[in-house]
Design a protein around this motif. Structure first.
Motif, PDB file in Angstrom:
ATOM      1  N   UNK A 270       0.839  -1.206   0.000  1.00 46.57           N
ATOM      2  CA  UNK A 270       0.000   0.000   0.000  1.00 46.57           C
ATOM      3  C   UNK A 270       0.871   1.253   0.000  1.00 46.57           C
ATOM      4  N   UNK A 271       1.939   1.258   0.820  1.00 46.34           N
ATOM      5  CA  UNK A 271       2.837   2.419   0.853  1.00 46.34           C
ATOM      6  C   UNK A 271       3.491   2.627  -0.507  1.00 46.34           C
ATOM      7  N   UNK A 272       4.000   1.542  -1.095  1.00 40.76           N
ATOM      8  CA  UNK A 272       4.704   1.650  -2.378  1.00 40.76           C
ATOM      9  C   UNK A 272       3.784   2.174  -3.479  1.00 40.76           C
ATOM     10  N   UNK A 273       2.575   1.650  -3.527  1.00 42.83           N
ATOM     11  CA  UNK A 273       1.651   2.036  -4.602  1.00 42.83           C
ATOM     12  C   UNK A 273       1.129   3.457  -4.398  1.00 42.83           C
ATOM     13  N   UNK A 274       0.593   3.732  -3.216  1.00 43.02           N
ATOM     14  CA  UNK A 274      -0.096   5.007  -3.023  1.00 43.02           C
ATOM     15  C   UNK A 274       0.878   6.157  -2.784  1.00 43.02           C
ATOM     16  N   UNK A 275       2.075   5.902  -2.285  1.00 40.77           N
ATOM     17  CA  UNK A 275       3.063   6.989  -2.211  1.00 40.77           C
ATOM     18  C   UNK A 275       3.468   7.414  -3.623  1.00 40.77           C
ATOM     19  N   UNK A 276       3.664   6.428  -4.484  1.00 40.57           N
ATOM     20  CA  UNK A 276       4.007   6.751  -5.870  1.00 40.57           C
ATOM     21  C   UNK A 276       2.904   7.563  -6.541  1.00 40.57           C
ATOM     22  N   UNK A 277       1.664   7.133  -6.363  1.00 41.37           N
ATOM     23  CA  UNK A 277       0.540   7.842  -6.974  1.00 41.37           C
ATOM     24  C   UNK A 277       0.367   9.235  -6.373  1.00 41.37           C
ATOM     25  N   UNK A 278       0.547   9.356  -5.042  1.00 40.92           N
ATOM     26  CA  UNK A 278       0.360  10.650  -4.384  1.00 40.92           C
ATOM     27  C   UNK A 278       1.436  11.652  -4.807  1.00 40.92           C
ATOM     28  N   UNK A 279       2.697  11.204  -4.858  1.00 41.85           N
ATOM     29  CA  UNK A 279       3.778  12.108  -5.283  1.00 41.85           C
ATOM     30  C   UNK A 279       3.572  12.529  -6.729  1.00 41.85           C
ATOM     31  N   UNK A 280       3.153  11.593  -7.568  1.00 32.85           N
ATOM     32  CA  UNK A 280       2.895  11.940  -8.972  1.00 32.85           C
ATOM     33  C   UNK A 280       1.743  12.937  -9.072  1.00 32.85           C
ATOM     34  N   UNK A 281       0.703  12.739  -8.273  1.00 36.51           N
ATOM     35  CA  UNK A 281      -0.427  13.668  -8.269  1.00 36.51           C
ATOM     36  C   UNK A 281       0.004  15.036  -7.750  1.00 36.51           C
ATOM     37  N   UNK A 282       0.854  15.047  -6.741  1.00 34.32           N
ATOM     38  CA  UNK A 282       1.352  16.301  -6.189  1.00 34.32           C
ATOM     39  C   UNK A 282       2.136  17.093  -7.240  1.00 34.32           C
TER      40      UNK A 282
END
Length: 287
Positions: A270-282
């Protein structure tokens, strides 16, 4: 007449600043942002207080309202259910902090604070990492208070302090993982109110279609399979084993047979997937 020439060079032995590496800079910037958020939380104590009231209410209501009607291990003894319940309440508390994380990030976006961070020479992901670390500290304080309340209503640990600390570590890891989901939601909506609502809607089915409050073995087969492979259920099951509480499942599902490993694996994914998506969204939102 002799001309005097000034030099702009500094002293011969002046220290030369060393450029920081990407990882070092990211860690330093994340800690600075985390400190900023912790100071902000300390100045608004009502946020922390209200965050404590909800889990305490769940403990009291579930323990004394439903305790005598729940069949756990062939008994309806309320004290057995209270010990069964607490792992689920702990897990629910750390995951419900997700809504606050999302609302905080949405509020920073709404007030233009993110634009100010963009003008600084800092790592892009540090803004989100710092925020999630600060939320993790607040969650840990909430868990400490909730543990005291649980002890007052009769909950006990039967496997020793080291295993209990390992269980709390798994809970905080799950909470940190879910905070990245909240970060992604906060970046995807326009207002803090929307982030709060969006952060809670999906949490209710995740927490209630699980083994947190009832024995998943008593569910219908299709619902039981969902509950057994729920990342939330894996952490609850792991905590029950480490606490030595009743309600250890007899299911053949791999996450229920190896709940500690399942909890760690789910949280890391969950950390690996959603951190990647959140940073990309940011980055896309700030560009």
């Amino acid at each position: 007449m002799t001309a005097v020439t000034e030099t702009t060079a500094g002293p011969a032995h002046a220290p030369v600043p060393r450029p920081r590496g990407g990882i070092v800079q990211s860690i330093g910037d994340s800690l600075v942002v985390a400190r900023r958020n912790l100071i902000r939380m300390a100045r608004i104590p009502e946020v922390v207080i209200f965050g404590l009231i909800q889990p305490i209410m769940f403990v009291v209501l579930f323990s004394y309202v439903f305790g005598g009607s729940m069949n756990i291990g062939g008994t309806t003894d309320p004290s057995v259910y209270r010990n069964f319940l607490m792992a689920g309440i702990f897990a629910q508390t750390v995951t419900f902090a997700t809504a606050g994380a999302g609302a905080g990030i949405a509020d920073d976006m709404h007030k233009g604070l993110i634009d100010r961070f963009r003008s600084l020479p800092m790592a892009r992901g540090a803004v989100l990492t710092g925020r999630t670390l600060a939320d993790l500290v607040q969650t840990a304080l909430t868990v400490v208070v909730l543990t005291v309340v649980a002890l007052l209503v009769g909950w006990r640990v039967h496997e020793g302090i080291p295993k209990a600390l390992a269980a709390f570590a798994l809970l905080l890891l799950l909470g940190y993982a879910f905070s990245w989901i909240g970060a992604l939601i906060g970046l995807s909506v326009r207002t803090p109110e929307a982030a709060t609502s969006g952060g809670l809607i999906w949490l209710f089915p995740v927490t209630f279609i699980s083994n947190a409050f009832v024995d998943s073995g008593r569910m219908t087969p299709w619902l039981r399979h969902i509950a057994e492979w729920n990342p939330f259920s894996a952490t609850v099951q792991a905590c029950r084993e480490l606490f030595g509480n009743p309600g250890v499942s007899q299911s053949d599902a791999w996450p229920m047979q190896h709940p500690v490993w399942a909890s760690i694996i789910w949280s890391v994914i969950i950390i690996a997937v959603f951190r990647t998506l959140a940073v990309r969204k940011y980055r896309s939102a700030a560009s």
